[in-house]
Design a protein around this motif. Structure first.
Motif, short mmCIF file in Angstrom:
data_model
loop_
_atom_site.label_atom_id
_atom_site.label_comp_id
_atom_site.label_asym_id
_atom_site.label_seq_id
_atom_site.Cartn_x
_atom_site.Cartn_y
_atom_site.Cartn_z
N PRO A 163 0.82 -1.21 0.00
CA PRO A 163 0.00 0.00 0.00
C PRO A 163 0.86 1.27 0.00
N ASP A 164 2.19 1.11 -0.03
CA ASP A 164 3.08 2.24 0.19
C ASP A 164 3.23 3.14 -1.04
N GLY A 165 2.94 2.61 -2.22
CA GLY A 165 3.12 3.40 -3.44
C GLY A 165 4.58 3.62 -3.80
N ILE A 166 5.43 2.71 -3.34
CA ILE A 166 6.85 2.75 -3.72
C ILE A 166 7.28 1.33 -4.08
N LEU A 167 8.47 1.19 -4.62
CA LEU A 167 8.97 -0.14 -4.99
C LEU A 167 9.45 -0.92 -3.77
N HIS A 168 8.95 -2.15 -3.63
CA HIS A 168 9.52 -3.11 -2.69
C HIS A 168 10.03 -4.29 -3.50
N ASN A 169 10.89 -5.09 -2.91
CA ASN A 169 11.34 -6.31 -3.58
C ASN A 169 11.39 -7.43 -2.55
N VAL A 170 10.47 -8.38 -2.68
CA VAL A 170 10.37 -9.45 -1.69
C VAL A 170 11.31 -10.58 -2.08
N HIS A 171 12.19 -10.90 -1.17
CA HIS A 171 13.23 -11.90 -1.43
C HIS A 171 13.17 -12.94 -0.31
N SER A 172 12.94 -14.20 -0.68
CA SER A 172 12.82 -15.23 0.36
C SER A 172 14.10 -16.05 0.48
N TYR A 173 14.34 -16.54 1.68
CA TYR A 173 15.51 -17.37 1.96
C TYR A 173 15.02 -18.69 2.51
N SER A 174 15.04 -19.71 1.65
CA SER A 174 14.50 -21.00 2.09
C SER A 174 15.37 -22.14 1.57
N LYS A 175 15.22 -23.29 2.22
CA LYS A 175 15.99 -24.48 1.84
C LYS A 175 15.08 -25.51 1.23
N VAL A 176 13.89 -25.64 1.77
CA VAL A 176 12.97 -26.69 1.36
C VAL A 176 12.06 -26.23 0.22
N ASN A 177 11.57 -25.01 0.34
CA ASN A 177 10.72 -24.44 -0.70
C ASN A 177 11.60 -23.75 -1.74
N SER A 178 11.04 -23.55 -2.93
CA SER A 178 11.81 -22.78 -3.90
C SER A 178 11.78 -21.32 -3.49
#
Ligand SMILES: [Cu+2]
Length: 237
Positions: free
Chosen positions: A125-140
């Motif tokens: 809802p912020d109206g700016i760029l975010h970049n979601v980056h996940s760190y996992s071993k089991v899931n992609s």
């Protein structure tokens, strides 16, 4: 082995779960009990660090931010995930769409728990760029830019795992998506409390996981229609 025996054995092998994950069977639970309790932090907790908001200040720095990775409220540990690790049969798993908000350049809630296989809707809802980056071993792992015009983005977490999430645009943004094996999970609230309901009578291992403090567990016996207590006290590291 005769031909029929071979066919039966093949069918059994083919239908075994391939992931190595213990199968959980969901159904109706009659006369279930409750496991409730609280999680305390042993010792005195350090004051949460102030976070340095060095970017998009007009949106991200409206209120002061503190490190959310260890929140102790009057001795109570907040945002710990409580699960039953060894339950094989119990209430149905309901896969609902769950929501992770990024409002004000912070993940809300800081720790989101849900059954594996759920879809997480990530809000911007912020109206700016975010970049979601996940760190996992089991899931992609996923690494997705969410430009200002993209208000929602969906991600499915298929397998049980605690997945850390960071924003590549705002270095201070950090949170967790915790996918569980079964529907018996809770995240401790501001008083460190939790409750697991509709648990079939039996003895189970109840585990607490915290991002900074790791895991600890205890055996709990639940009787039909009764409330069993499981209190934890976890030392700092
Ligand atoms: Cu961000």
């Amino acid at each position: 082995m005769n031909k029929l025996g071979f066919l039966v054995l093949s069918a059994v092998l083919v239908t075994l779960p391939v992931s190595g994950m213990a199968a959980y069977e969901g159904g109706d639970v009659k006369d279930g009990g409750t496991i409730s309790g609280s999680v305390k932090f042993k010792g005195s907790a350090p004051a949460p660090k102030k976070l340095d908001v060095g970017k998009d200040k007009e949106v991200c720095d409206k209120s002061p931010k503190t490190d959310q990775s260890l929140i102790v409220n009057g001795g109570n540990l907040v945002n710990a995930v409580v699960t039953i690790t060894d339950i094989k049969k119990g209430k149905k798993i309901e896969l609902k769409k769950v929501t992770m908000d990024q409002k004000g350049c912070e993940y809300h809630p800081h720790v989101l728990a849900f059954p594996a296989g759920s879809t997480v809707q990530i809000l911007n809802p912020d109206g700016i760029l975010h970049n979601v980056h996940s760190y996992s071993k089991v899931n992609s792992a996923f690494n997705m830019a969410q430009p200002k015009f993209k208000k929602t983005m969906d991600v499915k977490i298929e397998k049980p795992e605690a997945v850390e999430m960071k924003c590549d645009v705002h270095g201070w943004m950090q949170g967790w998506l915790v996918a569980t094996e079964n529907p018996y999970f809770a995240v401790t609230d501001n008083s460190g409390s939790f409750k697991l309901t509709d648990v079939p009578a039996g003895t189970y291992t109840v585990e607490v996981w915290h991002e900074k403090l790791g895991k600890s567990s205890q055996k709990v016996t639940v009787k039909a229609k009764e409330e069993a207590k499981a209190n934890f006290e976890i030392a700092g590291k």
